[in-house]
Design a protein around this motif. Sequence first.
Motif, PDB file in Angstrom:
ATOM      1  N   PRO B  58       4.289   6.323   6.103  1.00 47.64           N
ATOM      2  CA  PRO B  58       3.325   7.416   6.276  1.00 47.64           C
ATOM      3  C   PRO B  58       2.276   7.437   5.167  1.00 47.64           C
ATOM      4  CG  PRO B  58       5.531   8.215   6.671  1.00 47.64           C
ATOM      5  CD  PRO B  58       5.671   6.791   6.245  1.00 47.64           C
ATOM      6  N   MET B  59       2.661   6.905   4.026  1.00 53.18           N
ATOM      7  CA  MET B  59       1.738   6.828   2.903  1.00 53.18           C
ATOM      8  C   MET B  59       0.478   6.027   3.263  1.00 53.18           C
ATOM      9  SD  MET B  59       2.340   8.308   0.178  1.00 53.18           S
ATOM     10  CE  MET B  59       0.767   8.678  -0.546  1.00 53.18           C
ATOM     11  N   PHE B  60       0.641   4.992   4.092  1.00 47.79           N
ATOM     12  CA  PHE B  60      -0.518   4.185   4.508  1.00 47.79           C
ATOM     13  C   PHE B  60      -1.510   5.068   5.269  1.00 47.79           C
ATOM     14  CE2 PHE B  60       2.085  -0.034   5.134  1.00 47.79           C
ATOM     15  CZ  PHE B  60       2.547   0.076   3.847  1.00 47.79           C
ATOM     16  N   LEU B  62      -1.764   8.386   5.184  1.00 48.33           N
ATOM     17  CA  LEU B  62      -2.356   9.366   4.274  1.00 48.33           C
ATOM     18  C   LEU B  62      -3.483   8.746   3.464  1.00 48.33           C
ATOM     19  CD1 LEU B  62       0.491  11.322   2.512  1.00 48.33           C
ATOM     20  CD2 LEU B  62      -1.463  12.266   3.707  1.00 48.33           C
ATOM     21  N   LYS B  63      -3.191   7.569   2.948  1.00 44.12           N
ATOM     22  CA  LYS B  63      -4.157   6.891   2.101  1.00 44.12           C
ATOM     23  C   LYS B  63      -5.428   6.593   2.887  1.00 44.12           C
ATOM     24  CE  LYS B  63      -4.398   5.728  -2.125  1.00 44.12           C
ATOM     25  NZ  LYS B  63      -4.252   6.826  -3.080  1.00 44.12           N
ATOM     26  N   GLU B  66      -7.342   9.705   3.135  1.00 48.62           N
ATOM     27  CA  GLU B  66      -7.890  10.009   1.808  1.00 48.62           C
ATOM     28  C   GLU B  66      -9.152   9.216   1.538  1.00 48.62           C
ATOM     29  OE1 GLU B  66      -5.582   9.183  -1.683  1.00 48.62           O
ATOM     30  OE2 GLU B  66      -4.386  10.992  -1.399  1.00 48.62           O
ATOM     31  N   PHE B 145     -10.229  16.360   3.534  1.00 47.66           N
ATOM     32  CA  PHE B 145     -10.170  15.946   2.141  1.00 47.66           C
ATOM     33  C   PHE B 145     -11.495  16.116   1.405  1.00 47.66           C
ATOM     34  CE2 PHE B 145      -5.942  14.620   1.935  1.00 47.66           C
ATOM     35  CZ  PHE B 145      -5.610  14.145   3.178  1.00 47.66           C
TER      36      PHE B 145
END
Lengths: 287, 155
Positions: B58-60, B62-63, B66, B145
């Motif tokens: 999930p970090m991918f 989010l990034k 961002e 963001f």
Amino acid sequence: MSPEASTAQSLAQTAAEMLSQGQVALVIGYAPTEGKRLSPPVFVTTPEEAQRLGFDSRCFGNLSVYLWSPQVRQMGKTAVVVKGCDVRAVNVLLRENVIKREDIVLIGVRCGGVGDLPAHKCTVCDCRDPQGCDVVVGDAVDQPDGAAEGRYSAAEALEEKSLDERREFWQRQLDKCIRCYACRQVCPLCYCKRCIVEKSTPQWVETSAHPRGNLSWNVVRAFHLAGRCVGCGECERVCPMNIPLGAINQKMAKLMEDEYDFRSGMSPEEKAPFTTFSTDDTDEGIL
Amino acid sequence: MIQTKHDQDDTAQWQPRIVAFLCNWCSYAGADLAGMSRLSYPASIKIIRLPCSGKVDPMFVLKSFERGADMVLVSGCHPGDCHYTSGNYHARRKLKAFRELMSFLGVDPRRFKFSWVSAAEGAKWSKLVEEITAEARELGPFRTFPEAAKTEASQ
Ligand code: SF4
Ligand code: SF4
Ligand code: FES
């Protein structure tokens, strides 16, 4: 003798016995102190010190957070005083092979709820009588009925709002985050030696208290605890900025219960939803 | 072309940016087939090739948001066809929960897509990109963001 005093007495007695017979090297418990808002943890290594142990409605802390700390582990076999809800965190640590059952002794204490106004988790508690402990002390307590209702009330209240309202709400809330990571430090299940926020090649989460990194941090925290969080409420309690982290945790817990009929920490043998899958999982929402 | 702040604000010129994480064995090959069959699809999609959809943290996602993605797509082999047998099953569970979490926090779930595209489905791929690009255009720039960043800058 008041119920509190008699519980304190049994705790002290049990701990003193375990220490003097060499069954454990350390007992972690609560030391209720006059005039304090919270009963602080105490680390007891001699039978004499065991007199400080006690239990009352200010025993918020989930002491299982200490079980995996290297400082505690090097001391040898450890006994820990746990409420019914804390046992759930211990169960997760056991199922994830972080600690071994034979290395710990669980002193369960029957709990009538913590907080002057009982904490939310206490109003929906279904484990006032700790299960799976080596000893259980304290007088019998009433188990509230209909506890399942309202278990996820904070999350549900937000789910009813529109997407825009939620965005506005969380933007305001998460803007406050100062990135102290108190929520992580206090969580018994945040045991990674190196947290993703500390990884800098690449820098996954921006480290300054900036709205962009704040969202990422809070999403990551919640997601890494999905299907693991036991709802002990410690993160929300310690957050200095009063961010309603419990609502996020509830959202994920509710999802786990609705989708996979799973509540984390009910037994040390359970299999968490994210460690497995089913070929029958829904394809809904997949193109 | 690198989009400047100006043309981002100008809806006439504005093109959505879609980041797509494709598994090597099916969806990437599917996209490749679309290219080889000369099926055109919008250039709004930026493809990142991964071994398997199960690799998508999930970090991918989010990034990507961002860094300015307006939509993120994860695509893998159809159920039962994953090269590593179960990567896509794990992804399905995790990413569904992730989408719910993002939606709970107020991020429009329509900005996060998940699809099964096989190596033979070049046509499906090109149609899919067409469709989600249209949807992304309708949704407009993803502002959570940047907006949040702006609030802070003005303080
Ligand atoms: S409620 Fe908070 S502190 Fe307790 S297990 Fe869940 S995330 Fe960790
Ligand atoms: S405790 Fe609160 S302020 Fe500190 S990092 Fe966690 S959410 Fe942010
Ligand atoms: S290899 Fe395609 S989803 Fe696993």
